[in-house]
Each structure stands twice: as C-alpha cells, then as structure tokens.
Design a protein around this motif. Structure first.
Motif, PDB file in Angstrom:
ATOM      1  N   GLU A 105      22.684 -24.762 -14.305  1.00  0.00           N
ATOM      2  CA  GLU A 105      21.726 -25.412 -15.202  1.00  0.00           C
ATOM      3  C   GLU A 105      20.737 -26.279 -14.417  1.00  0.00           C
ATOM      4  N   ASN A 106      21.242 -26.981 -13.423  1.00  0.00           N
ATOM      5  CA  ASN A 106      20.377 -27.838 -12.610  1.00  0.00           C
ATOM      6  C   ASN A 106      19.333 -27.000 -11.885  1.00  0.00           C
ATOM      7  N   LEU A 107      19.737 -25.884 -11.292  1.00  0.00           N
ATOM      8  CA  LEU A 107      18.769 -25.029 -10.606  1.00  0.00           C
ATOM      9  C   LEU A 107      17.754 -24.448 -11.576  1.00  0.00           C
ATOM     10  N   GLU A 108      18.206 -24.045 -12.766  1.00  0.00           N
ATOM     11  CA  GLU A 108      17.278 -23.518 -13.763  1.00  0.00           C
ATOM     12  C   GLU A 108      16.283 -24.597 -14.203  1.00  0.00           C
ATOM     13  N   ALA A 109      16.776 -25.829 -14.376  1.00  0.00           N
ATOM     14  CA  ALA A 109      15.888 -26.924 -14.775  1.00  0.00           C
ATOM     15  C   ALA A 109      14.864 -27.207 -13.672  1.00  0.00           C
ATOM     16  N   GLN A 110      15.289 -27.155 -12.416  1.00  0.00           N
ATOM     17  CA  GLN A 110      14.356 -27.371 -11.313  1.00  0.00           C
ATOM     18  C   GLN A 110      13.287 -26.282 -11.278  1.00  0.00           C
ATOM     19  N   GLU A 111      13.699 -25.032 -11.503  1.00  0.00           N
ATOM     20  CA  GLU A 111      12.730 -23.930 -11.522  1.00  0.00           C
ATOM     21  C   GLU A 111      11.732 -24.115 -12.662  1.00  0.00           C
ATOM     22  N   LYS A 112      12.237 -24.493 -13.839  1.00  0.00           N
ATOM     23  CA  LYS A 112      11.359 -24.689 -14.991  1.00  0.00           C
ATOM     24  C   LYS A 112      10.368 -25.818 -14.716  1.00  0.00           C
ATOM     25  N   LYS A 113      10.849 -26.897 -14.121  1.00  0.00           N
ATOM     26  CA  LYS A 113       9.986 -28.031 -13.803  1.00  0.00           C
ATOM     27  C   LYS A 113       8.928 -27.624 -12.779  1.00  0.00           C
ATOM     28  N   ALA A 114       9.318 -26.832 -11.788  1.00  0.00           N
ATOM     29  CA  ALA A 114       8.356 -26.376 -10.780  1.00  0.00           C
ATOM     30  C   ALA A 114       7.284 -25.497 -11.419  1.00  0.00           C
ATOM     31  N   GLU A 115       7.691 -24.625 -12.355  1.00  0.00           N
ATOM     32  CA  GLU A 115       6.724 -23.769 -13.055  1.00  0.00           C
ATOM     33  C   GLU A 115       5.752 -24.625 -13.880  1.00  0.00           C
ATOM     34  N   GLU A 116       6.296 -25.624 -14.590  1.00  0.00           N
ATOM     35  CA  GLU A 116       5.435 -26.496 -15.395  1.00  0.00           C
ATOM     36  C   GLU A 116       4.452 -27.258 -14.512  1.00  0.00           C
ATOM     37  N   ASN A 117       4.935 -27.746 -13.367  1.00  0.00           N
ATOM     38  CA  ASN A 117       4.046 -28.459 -12.448  1.00  0.00           C
ATOM     39  C   ASN A 117       2.955 -27.537 -11.919  1.00  0.00           C
ATOM     40  N   ALA A 118       3.318 -26.282 -11.633  1.00  0.00           N
ATOM     41  CA  ALA A 118       2.323 -25.325 -11.151  1.00  0.00           C
ATOM     42  C   ALA A 118       1.274 -25.061 -12.237  1.00  0.00           C
TER      43      ALA A 118
END
Length: 164
Positions: A105-118
């Motif tokens: 879940e933590n890795l998925e949340a980090q990926e989602k946050k990175a996508e949103e930042n992009a």
C-alpha cells in the motif's frame, strides 16, 4: 625488557606508522566526489582501509509491481501445537500479512503521489507557457498599435526634437 628498550620499540613503531601514513597519503589524488567539508576524501587523505573512495550509488526506488507475491511463509498457516503456541503463531502470521499489505500500500501511495505531482507540474508548465504566449501577443499588439501610431504618447517629440 628495560625502559630504554621499550622506548626504542615505541619510537620504531611510531616511525613505521608515520612513514606508512605519509607515503600512502601523499600519493592519494583525492576522491572524485570531493567537496570540501561536505563529502569525499581530500587529496593526500585516502579513505580508511577496505572503504570505497566513492559512495555506492543509491538503488532505484521500488514500485508496487516490483514487490514479489507473498512467500509461502507469509501465507502458510501452521498446524496448531498448543493453544499458547497457536496464539503466538497466529499473531506472527497476521503481523506478517499486515506488514506485507502495508508495504504494498505504501509503494502504491508513493506511485500515486508521484503521478499527481507529475500532473501538477505539467499543468503548471502549461499555464506558464500560456501566460508567456499571452504576454508575447500583448507586447506584439502594443508594438503594432502604439509604436506605429504617429500620434500616440510613445511618439511624442523629446527635448532634442526627435521621436523616442
């Protein structure tokens, strides 16, 4: 051993140490990543024995797709032996499952946050481009309409009698 003999041994060992340090250090050119007071080793000061001159590169960040499926140990339910041991085993098994789930879940949340930042970054770049284009067009219109008009305030004669 007498006192004089001990002093001679100490002096000989010190000379060997100083000779070893001075010759090793004077030949060392300095590490490639040397920044004074920040990182790396200065010229003449080699790293300690068995230490790398440059730090190891950081590993690439993991993604949720890189996480392997749960191992048999993480999914295996052991046979109950006694009630006390069974409770401890169940607790450990549940904790393994929870840790694995939290990690994913933590890795998925980090990926989602990175996508949103992009996406935010792309949106900001688009807004900046649009604003620059708008300012460029306004400046172009100003150049065409105001500077070209002989009766505009821009083209009033100055003290020398020339147009600005």
């Amino acid at each position: 051993m007498g006192r004089a003999q001990l002093q001679r041994v100490a002096v000989n060992q010190t000379k060997k140490f100083v000779r070893g340090v001075s010759t090793a250090g004077s030949e060392y050119p300095g590490s490639q990543n040397y920044v004074p007071g920040k990182q790396g080793y200065a010229p003449g000061f080699p790293p300690p024995k068995k230490w790398p001159a440059a730090p190891q590169p950081k590993p690439d960040p993991q993604k949720s797709g890189d996480v392997p499926p749960p191992s048999p140990k993480q999914t295996h339910m052991p046979r109950p032996v006694t009630i006390a041991k069974d409770a401890a085993r169940l607790y450990k098994q549940k904790m393994r499952e929870i840790r694995y789930a939290y990690y994913r879940e933590n890795l998925e949340a980090q990926e989602k946050k990175a996508e949103e930042n992009a996406k935010k970054q792309q949106k900001m770049l688009k807004l900046v481009r649009e604003r620059r284009e708008k300012l460029r067009k306004e400046r172009e219109d100003y150049e065409i309409n105001v500077r070209a008009d002989p009766l505009s305030a821009e083209n009033v004669l100055n003290a020398e009698g020339k147009t600005l």
